[in-house]
Design a protein around this motif. Structure first.
Motif, PDB file in Angstrom:
ATOM      1  N   ALA A  36      -3.774   3.565   4.654  1.00 54.89           N
ATOM      2  CA  ALA A  36      -2.852   4.097   5.829  1.00 54.89           C
ATOM      3  C   ALA A  36      -3.782   4.340   6.821  1.00 54.89           C
ATOM      4  CB  ALA A  36      -2.214   5.488   5.412  1.00 54.89           C
ATOM      5  N   ILE A  37      -4.893   5.073   6.821  1.00 46.53           N
ATOM      6  CA  ILE A  37      -5.924   5.270   7.986  1.00 46.53           C
ATOM      7  C   ILE A  37      -6.469   3.862   8.438  1.00 46.53           C
ATOM      8  CG2 ILE A  37      -6.174   7.476   7.568  1.00 46.53           C
ATOM      9  CD1 ILE A  37      -8.783   6.926   6.361  1.00 46.53           C
ATOM     10  N   HIS A  39      -5.416   0.925   8.406  1.00 42.31           N
ATOM     11  CA  HIS A  39      -4.369  -0.037   8.884  1.00 42.31           C
ATOM     12  C   HIS A  39      -4.344   0.560  10.423  1.00 42.31           C
ATOM     13  CE1 HIS A  39      -2.134  -2.161   5.404  1.00 42.31           C
ATOM     14  NE2 HIS A  39      -3.542  -2.262   5.322  1.00 42.31           N
ATOM     15  N   THR A  40      -4.264   1.977  10.476  1.00 43.81           N
ATOM     16  CA  THR A  40      -4.125   2.452  11.793  1.00 43.81           C
ATOM     17  C   THR A  40      -5.246   2.112  12.565  1.00 43.81           C
ATOM     18  OG1 THR A  40      -2.951   4.447  11.207  1.00 43.81           O
ATOM     19  CG2 THR A  40      -4.108   4.685  12.941  1.00 43.81           C
ATOM     20  N   HIS A  41      -6.418   2.129  11.928  1.00 44.16           N
ATOM     21  CA  HIS A  41      -7.653   1.930  12.813  1.00 44.16           C
ATOM     22  C   HIS A  41      -7.863   0.386  13.151  1.00 44.16           C
ATOM     23  CE1 HIS A  41     -12.083   2.077  13.866  1.00 44.16           C
ATOM     24  NE2 HIS A  41     -12.209   0.917  13.065  1.00 44.16           N
ATOM     25  N   ARG A  43      -5.161  -1.625  13.899  1.00 41.75           N
ATOM     26  CA  ARG A  43      -4.367  -1.779  14.956  1.00 41.75           C
ATOM     27  C   ARG A  43      -4.980  -1.345  16.336  1.00 41.75           C
ATOM     28  NH1 ARG A  43      -0.707   0.633  11.290  1.00 41.75           N
ATOM     29  NH2 ARG A  43       0.554  -1.194  10.152  1.00 41.75           N
ATOM     30  N   ALA A  44      -5.704  -0.003  16.007  1.00 39.99           N
ATOM     31  CA  ALA A  44      -6.366   0.567  17.408  1.00 39.99           C
ATOM     32  C   ALA A  44      -7.485  -0.446  17.687  1.00 39.99           C
ATOM     33  CB  ALA A  44      -6.734   1.896  17.043  1.00 39.99           C
ATOM     34  N   SER A 109     -10.118   7.373  15.262  1.00 33.30           N
ATOM     35  CA  SER A 109     -10.260   7.459  13.728  1.00 33.30           C
ATOM     36  C   SER A 109     -11.559   7.309  13.409  1.00 33.30           C
ATOM     37  CB  SER A 109      -9.209   6.515  13.266  1.00 33.30           C
ATOM     38  OG  SER A 109      -9.933   5.197  14.047  1.00 33.30           O
TER      39      SER A 109
END
Length: 265
Positions: A36-37, A39-41, A43-44, A109
């Protein structure tokens, strides 16, 4: 009506061998616990203009599999082709890593909890200038196009740390200091550092950080062996304790020589 072709099995790393599948433009693979973290990273990073990472497409309902965009190009899987060791290829790896770090520096992140500690910088997120490091930029985790490094894949071991830590971890693979015929470790370290644009203070520190990173990698392998991981046990039996001892001794014995080469420019 006959069924279409099945998924293509891609060459996964030691832990994911046979479990990475390509379905057209999509790759399905085991999801790391911190998907989860991560994938967020990813994308960022792309939002910061760094396109050298796959696009995260989701995680299965079970949380055990993740989907990512397929990154086209050439990966230097074993037996490594001759172009793998060209100076231009190595320089481009350093440049790609620097681009990722520059983008990561703007991503909050980089200070988040929940990242794996397996190959993480011991100084971690508390280090000045810490970013999320890849930590496993081995030959098999870089996608090349037209002879230049274009993308990084397999961020399973990513975690916050010093940028120089990620350079050191990368150097362990690309400037092989355990010996390879025809390759000069001092020269290759300089090429990698030049591609990255590594500053003088970090150049002076790099050989010691490589020693530190090597100790962390060894501890990682030995923990896997102690847990009975068959893949790591087989690799350790082939390249066992004596090889690690010789490698670590070589690094310590050649620290001054490597440092002088890095500071020669």
């Amino acid at each position: 009506m006959s069924a279409g072709p099945g998924p293509e099995v891609l060459s996964g790393g030691l832990a994911n061998a046979g479990a990475v599948l390509r379905h057209g433009d999509t790759v399905e693979r085991p999801a790391p616990p911190h998907a989860a973290i991560l994938h967020t990273h990813l994308r960022a990073l792309r939002e910061q203009g760094f396109d050298g990472v796959p696009v995260p497409l989701g995680v299965s309902a079970s949380g055990l599999r993740e989907r990512l965009s397929y990154v086209p190009g050439e990966v230097a899987v074993a037996p490594h082709p001759s172009w793998t060791w060209a100076d231009d290829a190595l320089h481009s790896v350093g440049a790609l890593l620097r681009r990722m770090h520059d983008a990561a520096a703007a991503v909050p992140s980089g200070r988040a909890d929940g990242w794996p500690a397996d190959l993480a910088d011991p100084e971690g997120a508390s280090a000045p200038g810490a970013v999320v490091c890849h930590n496993d930029v081995c030959l098999e985790n870089v996608v090349f196009r037209d002879g230049r490094a274009a993308s990084l894949i397999d961020f399973d071991l990513a975690a916050p740390g010093r940028p120089v830590w990620d350079v050191a971890m990368t150097a362990r693979y690309w400037a092989p200091m355990r010996g390879r015929a025809g390759l000069d470790p001092s020269h290759r370290l300089r090429v990698l550092a030049g591609g990255y644009g590594l500053g003088r203070a970090d150049r002076a520190a790099l050989p010691r950080v490589i020693e530190q990173a090597t100790a962390v990698c060894r501890a990682f392998v030995e923990r896997r062996v102690e847990r009975g991981d068959a893949a790591y046990t087989a690799a350790y039996e082939e390249n066992g304790r004596a090889v690690w001892d010789r490698h670590q001794t070589w690094l310590a014995d050649h620290r001054r020589e490597l440092t002088a080469a890095l500071l020669a420019d």
